[in-house]
Design a protein around this motif. Structure first.
Motif, PDB file in Angstrom:
ATOM      1  N   CYS A   1     -27.154 -31.082  49.715  1.00  0.00           N
ATOM      2  CA  CYS A   1     -28.417 -31.503  50.301  1.00  0.00           C
ATOM      3  C   CYS A   1     -28.988 -32.683  49.534  1.00  0.00           C
ATOM      4  CB  CYS A   1     -29.401 -30.345  50.284  1.00  0.00           C
ATOM      5  SG  CYS A   1     -28.900 -28.970  51.306  1.00  0.00           S
ATOM      6  N   ARG A   2     -29.548 -33.613  50.277  1.00  0.00           N
ATOM      7  CA  ARG A   2     -30.153 -34.787  49.655  1.00  0.00           C
ATOM      8  C   ARG A   2     -31.654 -34.629  49.489  1.00  0.00           C
ATOM      9  NH1 ARG A   2     -28.886 -39.955  52.907  1.00  0.00           N
ATOM     10  NH2 ARG A   2     -30.089 -40.823  51.165  1.00  0.00           N
ATOM     11  N   TYR A   3     -32.264 -33.762  50.320  1.00  0.00           N
ATOM     12  CA  TYR A   3     -33.717 -33.665  50.345  1.00  0.00           C
ATOM     13  C   TYR A   3     -34.167 -32.206  50.229  1.00  0.00           C
ATOM     14  CZ  TYR A   3     -33.042 -38.327  52.293  1.00  0.00           C
ATOM     15  OH  TYR A   3     -32.649 -39.628  52.495  1.00  0.00           O
ATOM     16  N   ARG A   4     -35.388 -32.050  49.727  1.00  0.00           N
ATOM     17  CA  ARG A   4     -35.947 -30.714  49.596  1.00  0.00           C
ATOM     18  C   ARG A   4     -37.317 -30.660  50.249  1.00  0.00           C
ATOM     19  NH1 ARG A   4     -33.655 -31.319  44.301  1.00  0.00           N
ATOM     20  NH2 ARG A   4     -31.911 -29.886  44.028  1.00  0.00           N
ATOM     21  N   ILE A   5     -37.519 -29.619  51.045  1.00  0.00           N
ATOM     22  CA  ILE A   5     -38.813 -29.361  51.662  1.00  0.00           C
ATOM     23  C   ILE A   5     -39.317 -28.018  51.154  1.00  0.00           C
ATOM     24  CG2 ILE A   5     -39.991 -28.793  53.833  1.00  0.00           C
ATOM     25  CD1 ILE A   5     -38.221 -30.798  55.241  1.00  0.00           C
ATOM     26  N   LEU A   6     -40.579 -27.972  50.774  1.00  0.00           N
ATOM     27  CA  LEU A   6     -41.219 -26.731  50.362  1.00  0.00           C
ATOM     28  C   LEU A   6     -41.935 -26.134  51.569  1.00  0.00           C
ATOM     29  CD1 LEU A   6     -42.111 -24.788  48.039  1.00  0.00           C
ATOM     30  CD2 LEU A   6     -44.181 -26.207  47.860  1.00  0.00           C
ATOM     31  N   PHE A   7     -41.654 -24.870  51.858  1.00  0.00           N
ATOM     32  CA  PHE A   7     -42.362 -24.160  52.925  1.00  0.00           C
ATOM     33  C   PHE A   7     -43.288 -23.140  52.286  1.00  0.00           C
ATOM     34  CE2 PHE A   7     -43.015 -20.725  55.931  1.00  0.00           C
ATOM     35  CZ  PHE A   7     -43.373 -21.427  57.081  1.00  0.00           C
ATOM     36  N   ILE A   8     -44.572 -23.179  52.641  1.00  0.00           N
ATOM     37  CA  ILE A   8     -45.556 -22.231  52.111  1.00  0.00           C
ATOM     38  C   ILE A   8     -45.822 -21.197  53.201  1.00  0.00           C
ATOM     39  CG2 ILE A   8     -47.855 -21.923  51.146  1.00  0.00           C
ATOM     40  CD1 ILE A   8     -47.766 -24.794  50.180  1.00  0.00           C
ATOM     41  N   ASP A   9     -45.454 -19.961  52.906  1.00  0.00           N
ATOM     42  CA  ASP A   9     -45.511 -18.868  53.867  1.00  0.00           C
ATOM     43  C   ASP A   9     -46.811 -18.090  53.707  1.00  0.00           C
ATOM     44  OD1 ASP A   9     -45.018 -16.761  55.570  1.00  0.00           O
ATOM     45  OD2 ASP A   9     -43.582 -15.768  54.251  1.00  0.00           O
ATOM     46  N   ALA A  10     -47.576 -18.008  54.790  1.00  0.00           N
ATOM     47  CA  ALA A  10     -48.845 -17.280  54.785  1.00  0.00           C
ATOM     48  C   ALA A  10     -48.667 -15.866  55.331  1.00  0.00           C
ATOM     49  CB  ALA A  10     -49.893 -18.047  55.585  1.00  0.00           C
ATOM     50  N   TYR A  11     -47.544 -15.246  54.999  1.00  0.00           N
ATOM     51  CA  TYR A  11     -47.234 -13.877  55.432  1.00  0.00           C
ATOM     52  C   TYR A  11     -47.230 -13.763  56.956  1.00  0.00           C
ATOM     53  CZ  TYR A  11     -47.682 -12.482  50.567  1.00  0.00           C
ATOM     54  OH  TYR A  11     -47.500 -12.372  49.220  1.00  0.00           O
ATOM     55  N   ASP A  12     -46.591 -14.723  57.583  1.00  0.00           N
ATOM     56  CA  ASP A  12     -46.463 -14.693  59.030  1.00  0.00           C
ATOM     57  C   ASP A  12     -45.123 -14.073  59.397  1.00  0.00           C
ATOM     58  OD1 ASP A  12     -47.902 -15.593  61.488  1.00  0.00           O
ATOM     59  OD2 ASP A  12     -46.001 -16.589  61.863  1.00  0.00           O
ATOM     60  N   SER A  13     -45.009 -13.632  60.648  1.00  0.00           N
ATOM     61  CA  SER A  13     -43.754 -13.042  61.118  1.00  0.00           C
ATOM     62  C   SER A  13     -42.906 -14.028  61.903  1.00  0.00           C
ATOM     63  CB  SER A  13     -44.045 -11.808  61.986  1.00  0.00           C
ATOM     64  OG  SER A  13     -44.461 -10.726  61.173  1.00  0.00           O
ATOM     65  N   PHE A  14     -43.237 -15.316  61.796  1.00  0.00           N
ATOM     66  CA  PHE A  14     -42.408 -16.345  62.435  1.00  0.00           C
ATOM     67  C   PHE A  14     -41.909 -17.365  61.419  1.00  0.00           C
ATOM     68  CE2 PHE A  14     -45.540 -15.645  66.165  1.00  0.00           C
ATOM     69  CZ  PHE A  14     -44.881 -14.489  66.539  1.00  0.00           C
ATOM     70  N   SER A  15     -42.201 -17.153  60.140  1.00  0.00           N
ATOM     71  CA  SER A  15     -41.923 -18.163  59.115  1.00  0.00           C
ATOM     72  C   SER A  15     -40.451 -18.542  59.036  1.00  0.00           C
ATOM     73  CB  SER A  15     -42.394 -17.655  57.754  1.00  0.00           C
ATOM     74  OG  SER A  15     -43.784 -17.442  57.747  1.00  0.00           O
ATOM     75  N   ASN A  16     -39.569 -17.545  59.059  1.00  0.00           N
ATOM     76  CA  ASN A  16     -38.138 -17.856  58.941  1.00  0.00           C
ATOM     77  C   ASN A  16     -37.625 -18.658  60.122  1.00  0.00           C
ATOM     78  OD1 ASN A  16     -37.864 -16.553  56.483  1.00  0.00           O
ATOM     79  ND2 ASN A  16     -37.332 -14.602  57.405  1.00  0.00           N
ATOM     80  N   ASN A  17     -38.276 -18.544  61.279  1.00  0.00           N
ATOM     81  CA  ASN A  17     -37.887 -19.357  62.429  1.00  0.00           C
ATOM     82  C   ASN A  17     -38.204 -20.832  62.179  1.00  0.00           C
ATOM     83  OD1 ASN A  17     -37.229 -16.938  63.684  1.00  0.00           O
ATOM     84  ND2 ASN A  17     -39.176 -16.798  64.753  1.00  0.00           N
ATOM     85  N   ILE A  18     -39.328 -21.094  61.512  1.00  0.00           N
ATOM     86  CA  ILE A  18     -39.669 -22.478  61.170  1.00  0.00           C
ATOM     87  C   ILE A  18     -38.686 -23.023  60.147  1.00  0.00           C
ATOM     88  CG2 ILE A  18     -41.446 -23.983  60.218  1.00  0.00           C
ATOM     89  CD1 ILE A  18     -43.525 -21.970  61.240  1.00  0.00           C
ATOM     90  N   VAL A  19     -38.355 -22.207  59.143  1.00  0.00           N
ATOM     91  CA  VAL A  19     -37.374 -22.632  58.144  1.00  0.00           C
ATOM     92  C   VAL A  19     -36.042 -22.953  58.811  1.00  0.00           C
ATOM     93  CG1 VAL A  19     -36.021 -21.850  56.166  1.00  0.00           C
ATOM     94  CG2 VAL A  19     -38.473 -21.386  56.261  1.00  0.00           C
ATOM     95  N   SER A  20     -35.628 -22.105  59.728  1.00  0.00           N
ATOM     96  CA  SER A  20     -34.371 -22.342  60.435  1.00  0.00           C
ATOM     97  C   SER A  20     -34.440 -23.614  61.264  1.00  0.00           C
ATOM     98  CB  SER A  20     -34.049 -21.143  61.327  1.00  0.00           C
ATOM     99  OG  SER A  20     -32.845 -21.354  62.034  1.00  0.00           O
ATOM    100  N   LEU A  21     -35.560 -23.831  61.944  1.00  0.00           N
ATOM    101  CA  LEU A  21     -35.703 -25.057  62.742  1.00  0.00           C
ATOM    102  C   LEU A  21     -35.603 -26.295  61.860  1.00  0.00           C
ATOM    103  CD1 LEU A  21     -36.400 -26.369  65.498  1.00  0.00           C
ATOM    104  CD2 LEU A  21     -38.816 -26.152  64.867  1.00  0.00           C
ATOM    105  N   LEU A  22     -36.236 -26.256  60.697  1.00  0.00           N
ATOM    106  CA  LEU A  22     -36.156 -27.383  59.769  1.00  0.00           C
ATOM    107  C   LEU A  22     -34.719 -27.632  59.340  1.00  0.00           C
ATOM    108  CD1 LEU A  22     -39.239 -26.510  57.533  1.00  0.00           C
ATOM    109  CD2 LEU A  22     -39.054 -28.508  59.027  1.00  0.00           C
ATOM    110  N   GLU A  23     -34.014 -26.576  58.971  1.00  0.00           N
ATOM    111  CA  GLU A  23     -32.656 -26.753  58.455  1.00  0.00           C
ATOM    112  C   GLU A  23     -31.668 -27.136  59.542  1.00  0.00           C
ATOM    113  OE1 GLU A  23     -32.700 -23.987  54.462  1.00  0.00           O
ATOM    114  OE2 GLU A  23     -31.731 -23.190  56.246  1.00  0.00           O
ATOM    115  N   GLU A  24     -31.880 -26.641  60.742  1.00  0.00           N
ATOM    116  CA  GLU A  24     -30.944 -26.977  61.813  1.00  0.00           C
ATOM    117  C   GLU A  24     -31.139 -28.397  62.323  1.00  0.00           C
ATOM    118  OE1 GLU A  24     -30.161 -24.043  64.902  1.00  0.00           O
ATOM    119  OE2 GLU A  24     -31.199 -22.547  63.685  1.00  0.00           O
ATOM    120  N   ARG A  25     -32.370 -28.862  62.383  1.00  0.00           N
ATOM    121  CA  ARG A  25     -32.616 -30.201  62.913  1.00  0.00           C
ATOM    122  C   ARG A  25     -32.478 -31.271  61.833  1.00  0.00           C
ATOM    123  NH1 ARG A  25     -34.060 -30.024  68.244  1.00  0.00           N
ATOM    124  NH2 ARG A  25     -34.134 -32.303  68.127  1.00  0.00           N
TER     125      ARG A  25
END
Length: 827
Positions: free
Chosen positions: A5-29
C-alpha cells in the motif's frame, strides 16, 4: 501477490453497525490504500502527531447527537487542527453533522426520520460531485443539519422534496422542502456527506463520490503536506501512546453463575491442537424407502431425556433445508455448558464434570469452542452431507449480548450456551432420498451396522408411536402480551429513533402457555411441525431446557473448507439469510383464500418493509466484512419474497468467503483473541497497543485486484462477530440492544432471539434464529402441580422491527400474527 500500500487512511468509528462497509468501500475503490480503524473514545496523547502518518481521515457515522461528547469523541478534534497539521477529512452522517456544528451550523430533528430510504440527491455538480449529476444514495438519519451562514462552509448537495415526491407517491409532506446532504469547507480540506454511499442499495454514482473525494484529497496533499509528513510509521509506533476506553454496557451485572464443582469422570480430552489426531467417520448409506423423521425417531428408540433434532422435512427447500439431522445422545455424551459472566466453561459427562478457565482462550467462550473443534477434526465422511458429528445445541440471547459487551444477569440453573458433542448420528438427505448412518466413535462399526439393519427393514406392516398430540388433552391456558403496554413500548422505540439513537429497534414480547405436563414433548413438536411447517425446524432437549422450533430463518451457515488446486489455501463460504418484512398468508382468516405470491410482493414493496430489511442487510454486511475483509462479500439475493405456512417473508442472502492459508491438523491455531475484536465492532485495542496495531483486521496488506489475500479466520469467528442476530436487534446493534434491554424491562429473552444449530467436525456449521418457537425449563418457578396434575410453562416470543414509519396498530398485529403461528400447536 498483494501489492504494497502506498497510502493510509484513518477511519474513526463511532460504534456504528455500518462502519466495516465503509472501510470495505474505501479499500475496494482505492486500490493502493490501507485503512486503519480506531474508536471515537480512543485516548491518544498527541492526536495531531498521530495523524501525521495518514494521508486522510474518514469520520464515520454512529448513533447519538454531534453535540454530545460521548457520541462524537475525538472527531471534534479533527475540526480544531492547526494549519500545520491539517489533512483531508471526509465526514459521513454523524461526521457530517459534526462538521456543520463545528463551523456555525446546527442540527435539529427531522419531523420524519429517514432510515434505509433511497432518495434522489441533487448537487452543485462541483467539487467531489463534479460529473455525477443526480445520485440516489441511502439515507440513515433522524437529524438534519442547518447552515445559518455560508462564511466558512459551502453547500454541495440537497435532497429536494419535489425530486422525490412522485417516486414515493406521497401526498403528505412533513419534512423540509430541502435538506442539506453535503458540504465542504471553503479553505480547509474538509468534505462531508449526510447519506451512506456504502449501503448495498446506494447507486454507483454515490460510490463514485469516494473516488472523487480521494482525487481531491491527493491533490490537496500534493500542494500542502510535502513538508509536514515527518513521521514514519515505525517512528510513530514507538512514540504514540494509545489507551483504549471501551467500557461495557452494564445493564445489571450479577455475581458469577456456574454449576456446582465436582471432580472425576472420564471426560474427553481437554482441547489442544498440538497432538490432535483426526476422527474417522464410520458410515453406511441406505435408501430412505419412504421413512419420515418421526418414524426414524421411533426406530432409533429415542424416548425421554436429551435429544437433538434439526428437521427440514416439513418444508424442504434446496436453498435452506434439504437435510435433517438426528443426534443420537447417550448417557456418556459430553456436554459443554456456559453461564454468562462466569468466565468458565463446564464440561459434563455422565455424573462428572470439569471446569475450564477461559483466560487462556482469550476470555471468551468462542475462543474455547474454536480450540475444542480444532482438536476434533474428522475425515472419511460423505462430502455431500453437512454433518458428520460435532456440537449440536443453542446459544441464548443473553449469551449473544455478552459478545457485544452488554452484561445481563444469569440464572444459576439455566445454561446460556449448551452443546452436546454428537458422536453418533443419522442424517436424512431429502433431496436424494438417502439415509446416512454414521459414527465418529472409535471402533463403532457394530452400532452403525445395527442401526442400518433396523432402518433398512420394510416399514409397510409396522405401526409407529410418533404421532402429533391432540392439543385438547393439554388443557392449555394462554397468557397474551398486554396490548397497551406493547404500544407504549413501540412509542418508546420511536422516541429513541427520532432522537438519533437508533435506526431500527427490534422490539419483542412473550406469551406463556400453561399446559398439562409432558414427560416427552416430542408429540407436541410433531403437532407444531404439522401446523407451521418450516425449513429450519428443531427439537432440542438439553438438560432441563426443551426447545420446539419452527424457524424459517437461517442465521448463518459456513461450508467445510475446500483446498485449492495448488494446496496453498483453504476456502469456506459463509451465508446469512436475514428475514425482515412480513405479511399474513390468510389476512382474512384461515377459512378464507390465501393471498398470492404476487399480492404479497406488492404488499412487501413499501418503503417501510424494504427499509426494515435493508437496515439488517447493511448491518450483516458490516459484521461479515469485519471477518472476511474487503472484496470477499456479495449479496446474491436482495429482498425476495418467500412463502411459508402462515406468512410471506422478505428475505435477503448475504455471502462471504473465508480464505485461509492451508494448514495441517497439527498446526491449526486455537483462538487467542476476543472474537469480534476486528475494528468496527464493540471491542477496541488493549491499552498497550500502538498505532500500527490498529490496522483493520484481515487488511494488513492492500488487496490485489483479485482480493484474495489469505486471512486466518473460521466460521466460528464469523459466528462470534455476528451475534446477536441483527434481525432480532436493530441498528446500530450495540446501542440498540442496550436500549431494548431498558424498553423490555430488562426481561430475559432466553433461548428466543438466540440461535440453534451445529458445528461439524468436518469444519462446517449451520445455525437458525430461534423464532416461531416455544421453550420450557423443567425447574421453571411456575412449573407446578394443581388439581389438574403437573403443569408445564411454555414461553413463546414474538416481535417486530420498529422504525420511524411503524404504526402502533400495525406492529401489534404483526407481533400477534407471529405469536399465532406458534400458538397453533396448542389449538
Amino acid at each position: 501477490m498483494p501489492r504494497p500500500c502506498r497510502y493510509r487512511i484513518l477511519f474513526i468509528d463511532a460504534y456504528d453497525s455500518f462502519s466495516n462497509n465503509i472501510v470495505s468501500l474505501l479499500e475496494e475503490r482505492l486500490a493502493t490504500v490501507q485503512v486503519t480503524v480506531i474508536k471515537i473514545d480512543q485516548q491518544i496523547a498527541d492526536f495531531p502527531a498521530f495523524l501525521c502518518d495518514f494521508d486522510a481521515v474518514v469520520a464515520g457515522p454512529g448513533p447519538g447527537h454531534p453535540e454530545t461528547d460521548s457520541d462524537i469523541g475525538i472527531i471534534t478534534q479533527l475540526w480544531q487542527l492547526s494549519d500545520e497539521h491539517l489533512l483531508p477529512v471526509l465526514g459521513i452522517c454523524l461526521g457530517f453533522q459534526s462538521l456543520l456544528v463545528a463551523f456555525g451550523g446546527s442540527v435539529v430533528p427531522l419531523p420524519q426520520p429517514r432510515h434505509g430510504i433511497v432518495r434522489k440527491v441533487t448537487s452543485t455538480d462541483s467539487s467531489i460531485f463534479e460529473g455525477l449529476g443526480r445520485i440516489s444514495p441511502v439515507q440513515y438519519h433522524s437529524l438534519h443539519a442547518l447552515l445559518h451562514c455560508h462564511q466558512e462552509l459551502e453547500p454541495l448537495a440537497w435532497d429536494f422534496e419535489a425530486d422525490n415526491r412522485d417516486a414515493e407517491q406521497k401526498t403528505d409532506v412533513v419534512n423540509p422542502d430541502a435538506i442539506l446532504m453535503a458540504a465542504k469547507h471553503r479553505t480547509k480540506p474538509f468534505w462531508a456527506l449526510q447519506f451512506h454511499p456504502e449501503s448495498i442499495c446506494s447507486d454507483q454514482a454515490s460510490q463514485q463520490l469516494i473516488d472523487n473525494w480521494w482525487t481531491e484529497a491527493q491533490s490537496w496533499n500534493s500542494q500542502h503536506r510535502l513538508q509536514t509528513r515527518t513521521y514514519l510509521f515505525s517512528e510513530l509506533r514507538s512514540e504514540t501512546s494509545l489507551k483504549s476506553v471501551d467500557p461495557p454496557v452494564d445493564v445489571g451485572l450479577s455475581s458469577q453463575q456456574m454449576c456446582p464443582r465436582t471432580t472425576g469422570g472420564d471426560l474427553l480430552d481437554h482441547p489442544t491442537t498440538a497432538d490432535a489426531s483426526p476422527y474417522l467417520v464410520v458410515r453406511r448409506i441406505l435408501p430412505l424407502n419412504g421413512l419420515k423423521v418421526p418414524q426414524i425417531w421411533d426406530l432409533l428408540q429415542i424416548d425421554e431425556g436429551d435429544a437433538a433434532v434439526l428437521d427440514s422435512e416439513p418444508h424442504q427447500r434446496a436453498d435452506t433445508g434439504s437435510h435433517s439431522i438426528i443426534g443420537c445422545l447417550e448417557s456418556t455424551t459430553l456436554k459443554l455448558e456456559y453461564f454468562v459472566n462466569s468466565g468458565k466453561v463446564c464440561l459434563r459427562q455422565g455424573a462428572y464434570q470439569r471446569f475450564v478457565d477461559l483466560v487462556e482462550y482469550g476470555d471468551t467462550i468462542f475462543g474455547y469452542v474454536e480450540a475444542f473443534m480444532s482438536a476434533r477434526k474428522a475425515t472419511g465422511g460423505d462430502a455431500h452431507i453437512p454433518f458428520w458429528g460435532g456440537l449440536m445445541g443453542y446459544i441464548n440471547y443473553e449469551a449473544c449480548l455478552e459478545t457485544i459487551d452488554i452484561r445481563t444477569p444469569g440464572h444459576p440453573d439455566r445454561p446460556d450456551i449448551s452443546f452436546a458433542f454428537i458422536e453418533r448420528s443419522v442424517v436424512i438427505d431429502h433431496q436424494h432420498q438417502r439415509l446416512h448412518v454414521q459414527s465418529i466413535k472409535p471402533g463403532d462399526e457394530d452400532w452403525v451396522e445395527m442401526i442400518s439393519s433396523r432402518l433398512a427393514l420394510d416399514i409397510t406392516p409396522r405401526t409407529f408411536r410418533s404421532v402429533p398430540i391432540d392439543p385438547s388433552v393439554l388443557s392449555p391456558v394462554i397468557t397474551y402480551p398486554d396490548q397497551t403496554s406493547y404500544m407504549t413500548k413501540i412509542r418508546s422505540c420511536q422516541d429513541y429513533i427520532y432522537s438519533g439513537n437508533s435506526y431500527e429497534l427490534c422490539l419483542t414480547n412473550q406469551a406463556t402457555v400453561d399446559s398439562s405436563h409432558l414427560r416427552s414433548p416430542w408429540p407436541l413438536y410433531l403437532h407444531l411441525r404439522s401446523v407451521n411447517a418450516a425449513p429450519l425446524s428443531a427439537y432440542m432437549c438439553l438438560g432441563s431446557m426443551t426447545l420446539l422450533s419452527s424457524s424459517p430463518e437461517r442465521f448463518m451457515r459456513w461450508t467445510r473448507p475446500t483446498v485449492s488446486n495448488d494446496s496453498t489455501t483453504r476456502t469456506s463460504t459463509v451465508q446469512f439469510r436475514p428475514i425482515k418484512g412480513t405479511v399474513k398468508r390468510y389476512p382474512n382468516g384461515p377459512d378464507e383464500p390465501a393471498i398470492t405470491l404476487e399480492q404479497a410482493a406488492a404488499l412487501l414493496s413499501t418503503s417501510k418493509e424494504r427499509a426494515e430489511n435493508l437496515m439488517i442487510v447493511d448491518l450483516i454486511r458490516h459484521d461479515l466484512h469485519g471477518v472476511v475483509g474487503s472484496g470477499n462479500l456479495c449479496v446474491p439475493k436482495l429482498m425476495v419474497v418467500e412463502e411459508y405456512a402462515t406468512l410471506f417473508q422478505l428475505v435477503t442472502v448475504v455471502e462471504g468467503t473465508l480464505i485461509n492459508q492451508n494448514t495441517t491438523l497439527s498446526n491449526i491455531p486455537s483462538l487467542t483473541t476476543s472474537p469480534g475484536s476486528s475494528p468496527g465492532t464493540s471491542r477496541s485495542a488493549t491499552p498497550s497497543s500502538s498505532a500500527s496495531d490498529f490496522h483493520h483486521q484481515s487488511r494488513r496488506q492492500c488487496k490485489s485486484s483479485d482480493r484474495s489475500a489469505p486471512t486466518s479466520k473460521t466460521g466460528i469467528d464469523v459466528l462470534a462477530a455476528s451475534l446477536p442476530p441483527g434481525s432480532m436487534t436493530g441498528a446500530p446493534k450495540r446501542r440498540s440492544c442496550a436500549l431494548l434491554r431498558q424498553i423490555e424491562g430488562e426481561k430475559a429473552r432466553g433461548v428466543y432471539s438466540g440461535v440453534v444449530g451445529y458445528m461439524d467436525v468436518g469444519g462446517g456449521g449451520d445455525f437458525s434464529v430461534v423464532i416461531r418457537s416455544a421453550f420450557r425449563w423443567d425447574h421453571d418457578p411456575t412449573y407446578q402441580t394443581d388439581s389438574r396434575g403437573k403443569r408445564d410453562t411454555w414461553t413463546i416470543g414474538a416481535g417486530g422491527a420498529i422504525t420511524a414509519l411503524s404504526t402502533e396498530q400495525g406492529e401489534w398485529e404483526e407481533m400477534v400474527a407471529k405469536l399465532g403461528s406458534t400458538l397453533r400447536m396448542f389449538e
